[in-house]
Design a protein around this motif. Structure first.
Motif, short mmCIF file in Angstrom:
data_model
loop_
_atom_site.label_atom_id
_atom_site.label_comp_id
_atom_site.label_asym_id
_atom_site.label_seq_id
_atom_site.Cartn_x
_atom_site.Cartn_y
_atom_site.Cartn_z
N GLU A 225 0.82 -1.22 0.00
CA GLU A 225 0.00 0.00 0.00
C GLU A 225 0.85 1.27 0.00
O GLU A 225 0.41 2.32 -0.46
N ASP A 226 2.07 1.19 0.54
CA ASP A 226 2.90 2.40 0.63
C ASP A 226 3.50 2.78 -0.71
O ASP A 226 4.05 3.86 -0.85
N ARG A 227 3.42 1.90 -1.70
CA ARG A 227 4.07 2.18 -2.99
C ARG A 227 3.12 2.11 -4.17
O ARG A 227 3.56 2.13 -5.32
N VAL A 228 1.83 2.00 -3.90
CA VAL A 228 0.86 1.96 -5.00
C VAL A 228 0.28 3.35 -5.24
O VAL A 228 -0.11 4.04 -4.31
N ILE A 229 0.26 3.75 -6.50
CA ILE A 229 -0.35 5.01 -6.93
C ILE A 229 -1.43 4.65 -7.94
O ILE A 229 -1.15 3.98 -8.93
N ILE A 230 -2.67 5.09 -7.66
CA ILE A 230 -3.76 4.82 -8.60
C ILE A 230 -4.08 6.10 -9.37
O ILE A 230 -4.31 7.15 -8.77
N CYS A 231 -4.05 6.02 -10.70
CA CYS A 231 -4.47 7.13 -11.54
C CYS A 231 -5.82 6.77 -12.13
O CYS A 231 -5.99 5.69 -12.70
N MET B 1 15.62 2.43 -0.58
CA MET B 1 14.62 3.31 0.05
C MET B 1 13.69 3.91 -1.01
O MET B 1 14.14 4.55 -1.94
N LEU B 2 12.43 3.65 -0.82
CA LEU B 2 11.40 4.24 -1.67
C LEU B 2 11.52 5.75 -1.56
O LEU B 2 11.30 6.32 -0.50
N SER B 3 11.90 6.41 -2.64
CA SER B 3 12.12 7.85 -2.50
C SER B 3 11.44 8.64 -3.61
O SER B 3 11.20 8.14 -4.70
N LEU B 4 11.14 9.88 -3.29
CA LEU B 4 10.53 10.78 -4.27
C LEU B 4 11.64 11.48 -5.05
O LEU B 4 12.83 11.35 -4.75
N SER B 5 11.23 12.26 -6.04
CA SER B 5 12.21 12.94 -6.88
C SER B 5 12.81 14.15 -6.17
O SER B 5 12.27 14.64 -5.18
N LYS B 6 13.95 14.62 -6.66
CA LYS B 6 14.54 15.86 -6.14
C LYS B 6 13.55 17.00 -6.37
O LYS B 6 13.41 17.90 -5.56
N ARG B 7 12.88 16.95 -7.52
CA ARG B 7 11.87 17.96 -7.84
C ARG B 7 10.78 18.02 -6.77
O ARG B 7 10.31 19.09 -6.40
#
Lengths: 397, 397
Positions: A225-231, B1-7
């Motif tokens: 659930e922490d890594r799922v993105i629903i569009c 590590m699940l990470s977001l973008s620098k942006r």
């Protein structure tokens, strides 16, 4: 020298709209064109949408919340609950169609130079969205002969590099019509956990699954659930493509905070269309049953017609309203163009979308086309008949 | 590590919306808040908009053209003709508000690492749009004491580097209320020619110019038509912020081809709102005269009230519906917050936007606030009275 960006040069033009000038030419010559090339359904938009809009009577058309109208968000939550998916209010942000949901998602997880893995053939605009984010779509090749199902876990894992940020799927699949099994999604979940990457699910065709098959959402797979993105989008579900109302949903709080920053920068989604969209959650079950029945019938017409054309390869598509078929021609784009410029039966012809534009691997899909079964029965029968005769005539040129 | 973008990390949150939780708290305690912090006008949207929407009766809410509804484009052309600006049909593309017009323009001309010069203080979301494009806003600092007019040509030229792709202006200016003279725009035109860069004009407040001053568009400067990009919106002109209908216009064909590719990727702007917007071109002259009269009166109320507060520095704003004023406080953000948490007169207080968020240069604007004069006369008088008393009380804490 006044110059544009590298991105401007790299940005792909829409492969679906490429042949439009030839269709316009044909129409000028008095030819009726059956459009199997685009995903614009002919199904009526529920009257609820228009009623809600007609009843709007605020004197000032104000900005909405950047997150989206809360009533609309709650209506999406209600909708997801019927699918046994539980999203809190701050786990949904309304977007300008599914398109913006995908662009924002890519921007949130990837930087220029990063990659996103996508089963090919895929919805061609994924390339454009990735380009805008400075990212690259890397294909997981799937095949017509295998009904466009996923290759082995080992093979998919071999494609993952340090700069791979996510795997994105369209499920049910545009353009393939493939519906992924729970086993396939579980495998993707394992890969996402093992490599610590996101999974983006473009699930706008959730309702369009045939022959009693059960749809499985990425949200149905436990432990990811922490890594799922629903569009998501109301465009196809309620035949409301022009509303441009979609949403992005996730239980990853940091991700949603980022999406909120993007949403704030562009202020809000369109107020009036959100009001119409909010009403749609009350659409009667019968509407969906009728639409579902109609599309399954259309799917059968197209699939059966294809199977009767010598040399055509395709597995029965189980979802969405598309099918990708291998034709007995060398260059499907030339064929599609020829159908518009040189062929007609009693001043009617059929327009299809060459499938090469849905592939990232050069050379793949050259002999394939995508058909959208978005016309009513009699038109679809006529269009497929013309297509069959066109293939025959094209081969005998 | 699940990470977001620098942006995702770099992307700024909206500085205007930062204090909203404190306003909500105040409201919970029964305090009435006069919102001078946001640019949401209270002026009625012309009834034409709603009539057009109520009359929409197509059974299917279809995708519109990616370029935008041609009738709407023609209505914009008609509108520009009244300003002696001649745009052909393919020189206008409809966008999701002025916001998308600016994002797309930046993406078309700049790559990650490139810069765009903007007079500061500037509309804070420019930072967000630049961040999405991987670009950086570099400030041309302007001063309250000089009415936020431009510095010398020499100084502006000294800021241009090889990776400077454009100068972007908001004219009339949000947040400053400054209206640039023909001489200033001609100077920018010369710089754009000498350095071969684009000029982006955010001209959404074109109608809001006071005291008989004449508005000059970047399109009025001869010899630079190939490098002028106009970003526009119906939001303020017709008090239709929620419609999210804007456009990007240019005579640069390569630029427009690129914008068209971005437009195709996200399919189209919202159909229903475009139908409403198309009707607006027929808005009666009296509407604008009335609105103009109303805003000039409001501007006078706010400006005169400010001049009567000891220690306040500001020049008379000539356009838009904002003013940036230097207050006799050290930290305007702390003051703005204090007005919501610790101050009220008969259970009423005034909310202002701290101006530091409108500057790119660290430390600038710390003692400044932006006021939006978007309330009716009696409320504005009350709000300014509370503000004056608040400043006095804050100093004497």
């Amino acid at each position: 020298m006044l110059s544009l960006s590298k991105r401007a040069v790299l940005m792909p033009a829409s492969p679906i709209r490429k042949l439009v000038p030839f269709a316009q030419e044909a129409k000028k010559r008095g030819i009726k064109v059956y459009h199997l090339n685009i995903g614009q359904p002919d199904i009526k938009t529920p009257e609820l949408f228009f009623e809600a809009i007609r009843n709007f009577n605020a004197p000032v058309l104000e900005y909405a919340l950047s997150q989206g109208d809360l009533k609309l968000i709650d209506s999406f939550r209600e909708y997801y609950k019927e699918w046994n998916i539980d999203f809190a209010q701050d786990e949904i942000i309304i977007t300008n169609g599914g398109s913006e949901a995908i662009i924002m998602s890519m921007m949130a997880i990837g930087d220029p130079g990063d990659e996103v893995l996508v089963p090919e053939p895929f919805y061609a605009n994924y390339n454009g969205f990735a380009c805008e984010a400075g990212m690259t779509v890397k294909p997981i090749t799937t095949k017509a002969e295998e009904g466009f199902h996923l290759p082995s876990k080992e093979y998919i894992k071999s494609l993952i590099k340090p700069n791979t940020k996510a795997i994105m799927i369209s499920n049910p699949g545009n353009p393939t019509g493939a519906v992924y099994t729970k086993e396939e999604l579980t495998m993707l979940g394992e890969i996402a956990l093992e490599h610590d990457i996101f999974l983006i699910g473009d699930e706008v065709y959730r309702e369009f699954v045939y022959d009693g098959l059960k749809f499985t959402s990425l949200m149905d797979i436990p432990g990811i659930e922490d890594r799922v993105i629903i569009c998501d989008s109301i465009s196809k579900r309620y035949s409301a493509c022009g509303a441009r109302i979609g949403c992005v949903c996730s239980k990853n709080k940091e991700f949603m905070k980022t999406i909120m920053k993007f949403a704030q920068a562009r202020l809000c989604a369109p107020t009036i269309e959100m009001i119409g969209a909010t009403a749609l959650v009350h659409t009667a079950k019968e509407y969906f049953e009728e639409v579902h029945h109609e599309y399954q019938k259309r799917r059968d017409i197209v699939y059966n017609a294809l199977k009767n054309i010598p040399g055509v390869v395709c597995e029965k598509p189980m979802g969405a309203f598309y099918v990708v078929a291998k034709l007995p021609v060398y260059d499907a784009e030339d064929f599609a163009k020829w159908m518009l410029t040189d062929f007609n039966i009693d001043n009617e012809t059929t327009m299809v979308a060459p499938a090469a534009g849905f592939y990232a691997t050069p050379g793949l899909g050259k002999d394939e086309v995508r058909l959208a079964y978005i016309l009513k029965e009699e038109d679809l029968v006529a269009a497929m008949d013309i297509l069959a005769k066109g293939i025959e005539a094209y081969k005998n040129r």
